[in-house]
Motif scaffolding. Structure first.
Motif, PDB file in Angstrom:
ATOM      1  N   ASN A   3       0.846  -1.178   0.000  1.00 12.79           N
ATOM      2  CA  ASN A   3       0.000   0.000   0.000  1.00 12.79           C
ATOM      3  C   ASN A   3       0.885   1.233   0.000  1.00 12.79           C
ATOM      4  O   ASN A   3       1.793   1.359   0.821  1.00 12.79           O
ATOM      5  N   SER A   4       0.652   2.166  -0.914  1.00 14.99           N
ATOM      6  CA  SER A   4       1.529   3.318  -1.056  1.00 14.99           C
ATOM      7  C   SER A   4       1.481   4.256   0.132  1.00 14.99           C
ATOM      8  O   SER A   4       2.318   5.139   0.271  1.00 14.99           O
ATOM      9  N   ASN A   5       0.505   4.094   1.020  1.00 13.61           N
ATOM     10  CA  ASN A   5       0.402   4.982   2.177  1.00 13.61           C
ATOM     11  C   ASN A   5       0.801   4.302   3.479  1.00 13.61           C
ATOM     12  O   ASN A   5       0.719   4.893   4.536  1.00 13.61           O
ATOM     13  N   THR A   6       1.228   3.064   3.387  1.00  9.62           N
ATOM     14  CA  THR A   6       1.559   2.322   4.595  1.00  9.62           C
ATOM     15  C   THR A   6       3.014   1.901   4.578  1.00  9.62           C
ATOM     16  O   THR A   6       3.462   1.242   3.642  1.00  9.62           O
ATOM     17  N   PRO A   7       3.803   2.277   5.626  1.00  8.33           N
ATOM     18  CA  PRO A   7       5.210   1.868   5.647  1.00  8.33           C
ATOM     19  C   PRO A   7       5.340   0.362   5.635  1.00  8.33           C
ATOM     20  O   PRO A   7       4.548  -0.365   6.242  1.00  8.33           O
ATOM     21  N   ASN A   8       6.349  -0.113   4.943  1.00  8.98           N
ATOM     22  CA  ASN A   8       6.615  -1.548   4.913  1.00  8.98           C
ATOM     23  C   ASN A   8       7.645  -1.882   5.971  1.00  8.98           C
ATOM     24  O   ASN A   8       8.817  -1.548   5.829  1.00  8.98           O
ATOM     25  N   SER A   9       7.240  -2.529   7.022  1.00  9.83           N
ATOM     26  CA  SER A   9       8.169  -2.864   8.100  1.00  9.83           C
ATOM     27  C   SER A   9       8.671  -4.298   7.986  1.00  9.83           C
ATOM     28  O   SER A   9       9.407  -4.777   8.838  1.00  9.83           O
ATOM     29  N   SER A  10       8.266  -5.004   6.928  1.00 10.53           N
ATOM     30  CA  SER A  10       8.707  -6.386   6.758  1.00 10.53           C
ATOM     31  C   SER A  10      10.095  -6.436   6.167  1.00 10.53           C
ATOM     32  O   SER A  10      10.571  -5.480   5.562  1.00 10.53           O
ATOM     33  N   LEU A  11      10.766  -7.564   6.338  1.00 10.93           N
ATOM     34  CA  LEU A  11      12.090  -7.765   5.789  1.00 10.93           C
ATOM     35  C   LEU A  11      12.014  -8.831   4.714  1.00 10.93           C
ATOM     36  O   LEU A  11      11.105  -9.648   4.692  1.00 10.93           O
ATOM     37  N   SER A  12      13.007  -8.818   3.818  1.00 11.01           N
ATOM     38  CA  SER A  12      13.071  -9.832   2.767  1.00 11.01           C
ATOM     39  C   SER A  12      13.923 -10.991   3.262  1.00 11.01           C
ATOM     40  O   SER A  12      15.084 -10.808   3.607  1.00 11.01           O
ATOM     41  N   TYR A  13      13.345 -12.180   3.293  1.00  8.64           N
ATOM     42  CA  TYR A  13      14.069 -13.379   3.697  1.00  8.64           C
ATOM     43  C   TYR A  13      14.259 -14.275   2.478  1.00  8.64           C
ATOM     44  O   TYR A  13      13.292 -14.636   1.819  1.00  8.64           O
ATOM     45  N   CYS A  14      15.495 -14.629   2.181  1.00  6.42           N
ATOM     46  CA  CYS A  14      15.778 -15.501   1.043  1.00  6.42           C
ATOM     47  C   CYS A  14      16.319 -16.823   1.553  1.00  6.42           C
ATOM     48  O   CYS A  14      17.409 -16.873   2.127  1.00  6.42           O
ATOM     49  N   ASN A  15      15.537 -17.891   1.413  1.00  6.16           N
ATOM     50  CA  ASN A  15      16.015 -19.212   1.788  1.00  6.16           C
ATOM     51  C   ASN A  15      17.089 -19.649   0.807  1.00  6.16           C
ATOM     52  O   ASN A  15      16.891 -19.605  -0.405  1.00  6.16           O
ATOM     53  N   PHE A  16      18.223 -20.086   1.339  1.00  6.12           N
ATOM     54  CA  PHE A  16      19.348 -20.431   0.482  1.00  6.12           C
ATOM     55  C   PHE A  16      20.049 -21.641   1.073  1.00  6.12           C
ATOM     56  O   PHE A  16      20.974 -21.514   1.871  1.00  6.12           O
ATOM     57  N   GLY A  17      19.548 -22.824   0.676  1.00  5.38           N
ATOM     58  CA  GLY A  17      20.112 -24.039   1.260  1.00  5.38           C
ATOM     59  C   GLY A  17      19.799 -24.078   2.736  1.00  5.38           C
ATOM     60  O   GLY A  17      18.657 -23.959   3.156  1.00  5.38           O
ATOM     61  N   ASP A  18      20.838 -24.236   3.560  1.00  7.62           N
ATOM     62  CA  ASP A  18      20.667 -24.262   5.003  1.00  7.62           C
ATOM     63  C   ASP A  18      20.738 -22.867   5.600  1.00  7.62           C
ATOM     64  O   ASP A  18      20.664 -22.702   6.815  1.00  7.62           O
ATOM     65  N   GLU A  19      20.902 -21.848   4.760  1.00  2.11           N
ATOM     66  CA  GLU A  19      21.071 -20.492   5.248  1.00  2.11           C
ATOM     67  C   GLU A  19      19.865 -19.633   4.874  1.00  2.11           C
ATOM     68  O   GLU A  19      19.155 -19.912   3.931  1.00  2.11           O
ATOM     69  N   ILE A  20      19.652 -18.588   5.645  1.00  2.79           N
ATOM     70  CA  ILE A  20      18.635 -17.600   5.317  1.00  2.79           C
ATOM     71  C   ILE A  20      19.320 -16.245   5.252  1.00  2.79           C
ATOM     72  O   ILE A  20      19.964 -15.819   6.211  1.00  2.79           O
ATOM     73  N   ALA A  21      19.207 -15.594   4.107  1.00  2.00           N
ATOM     74  CA  ALA A  21      19.806 -14.278   3.933  1.00  2.00           C
ATOM     75  C   ALA A  21      18.720 -13.224   4.097  1.00  2.00           C
ATOM     76  O   ALA A  21      17.635 -13.343   3.524  1.00  2.00           O
ATOM     77  N   ILE A  22      18.981 -12.240   4.913  1.00  3.58           N
ATOM     78  CA  ILE A  22      18.033 -11.149   5.128  1.00  3.58           C
ATOM     79  C   ILE A  22      18.536  -9.936   4.365  1.00  3.58           C
ATOM     80  O   ILE A  22      19.664  -9.501   4.544  1.00  3.58           O
ATOM     81  N   SER A  23      17.680  -9.387   3.506  1.00  2.17           N
ATOM     82  CA  SER A  23      18.085  -8.254   2.688  1.00  2.17           C
ATOM     83  C   SER A  23      17.117  -7.094   2.866  1.00  2.17           C
ATOM     84  O   SER A  23      16.058  -7.231   3.480  1.00  2.17           O
ATOM     85  N   ALA A  24      17.507  -5.940   2.327  1.00  3.13           N
ATOM     86  CA  ALA A  24      16.656  -4.739   2.285  1.00  3.13           C
ATOM     87  C   ALA A  24      16.243  -4.236   3.660  1.00  3.13           C
ATOM     88  O   ALA A  24      15.212  -3.569   3.799  1.00  3.13           O
ATOM     89  N   THR A  25      17.036  -4.500   4.681  1.00  5.53           N
ATOM     90  CA  THR A  25      16.660  -4.041   6.021  1.00  5.53           C
ATOM     91  C   THR A  25      16.700  -2.526   6.146  1.00  5.53           C
ATOM     92  O   THR A  25      15.929  -1.941   6.918  1.00  5.53           O
ATOM     93  N   ALA A  26      17.577  -1.866   5.406  1.00  2.50           N
ATOM     94  CA  ALA A  26      17.675  -0.406   5.502  1.00  2.50           C
ATOM     95  C   ALA A  26      16.386   0.266   5.038  1.00  2.50           C
ATOM     96  O   ALA A  26      15.976   1.296   5.579  1.00  2.50           O
TER      97      ALA A  26
END
Length: 235
Positions: A3-26
Motif C-alpha cells: 500500500n503506497s500509504n503504509t510503511p513496509n516494516s517487513s524484511l526480505s528473507y531468502c532461503n538459500f540451502g541451510d542459510e537464510i539471507a536477510i536483505s533490504a533491512t535499511a
C-alpha cells in the motif's frame, strides 16, 4: 504490491540451502516517498516487492562463483536516499536550463533502486565479471550495460558496474568490487560526500576529486581488466 500509504516494516528473507539471507533491512522502515507523486511510490513499491527473487538469484550466482554479496541490507535504496537523488536530478536539469521532469519519470531512470555489491578476488575481477554475466543470462536476465571504471583513466573511482533487467522487467545494478576497492571506498567516503554537495566550491571539488582518484590509482590493476569492454544497449 505494498500500500503506497503504509510503511513496509517487513524484511526480505531468502532461503538459500541451510542459510537464510536477510536483505533490504535499511529500507524496511524508510520506504515512504513523502511529498512525491503516488505513481513514484508505486514504482518504488514494485522494486521492493521484486527484490527478494532477484536477491535469491544473485545469492545462487555468488555461491556458484565462490564470491560474496556484501551490504545486502542496502539491496533496496532507502526512500530518503531516493528523494535526495530525485532532487539532484531536478537541480541538474535546472542548471542546464531545462524543465525538470516529474518525480516518477526520474524514478524510472534510476537504475540502482535495487543494487548489489559482489565481492571478488581483486586479480580475478575480469573473469568474475564475465562469469556473473553468463550466469545471469542463464537465469533469464538481460545485462544491458557494462561500465568498466578501469577504462576511464581520468575517473576518480574503480570498480565494474553491470546494469541488468530481471525476467519480470525490473532494472537493477551490480557493482563488482574487491576488498581493495572497498577499502579505498571507505577511505574516501567522507571526501566523496563533500565533493558531491552542491555548495562545495569548484576549487574544493577539484581538490577532493584528485585526492579520491589518487587513492584508487594506487591500487594494483586486476589482471585482464582492460579486456572487459564497455557496452550499452537500449532498454
Amino acid at each position: 504490491m505494498l500500500n503506497s500509504n503504509t510503511p513496509n516494516s517487513s524484511l526480505s528473507y531468502c532461503n538459500f540451502g541451510d542459510e537464510i539471507a536477510i536483505s533490504a533491512t535499511a529500507a524496511a522502515n524508510d520506504n515512504i516517498l513523502t511529498g512525491c507523486h503516488s505513481q513514484a511510490q508505486m514504482i518504488y513499491n514494485m522494486a521492493i516487492a521484486i527484490e527478494p527473487q532477484i536477491t535469491h538469484d544473485m545469492l545462487c550466482i555468488a555461491k556458484k562463483l565462490g564470491t560474496v554479496l556484501v551490504g545486502l541490507e542496502y539491496s533496496v535504496k532507502t526512500a530518503s536516499s531516493v528523494k535526495k537523488k530525485l532532487v539532484r536530478m531536478a537541480n541538474k536539469a535546472l542548471e542546464a536550463g531545462e524543465k525538470p521532469k516529474n518525480d516518477f519519470e526520474y524514478l524510472r531512470e534510476i537504475g540502482d533502486l535495487i543494487r548489489y555489491t559482489e565481492l571478488v578476488d581483486h586479480n580475478k575481477m575480469a573473469d568474475k565479471v564475465r562469469e556473473t554475466m553468463l550466469l545471469l543470462e542463464d537465469k533469464g536476465y538481460d545485462v544491458y550495460e557494462i561500465d568498466n571504471k578501469y577504462l576511464n583513466q581520468k575517473g576518480r573511482y574503480k570498480a565494474v558496474h553491470l546494469n541488468a533487467i530481471s525476467p519480470s522487467g525490473q532494472i537493477f545494478e551490480i557493482q563488482i568490487h574487491s576488498e581493495e576497492t572497498l577499502a579505498a571506498g571507505r577511505m574516501t567516503h567522507k571526501l566523496y560526500e563533500e565533493w558531491r554537495k552542491p555548495e562545495t566550491s569548484l576549487d574544493r571539488k577539484a581538490e577532493l576529486y584528485s585526492a579520491i582518484k589518487s587513492t584508487y590509482d594506487n591500487l594494483p590493476i586486476p589482471r585482464g581488466i582492460e579486456h572487459v569492454g564497455n557496452y550499452q544497449k537500449a532498454v
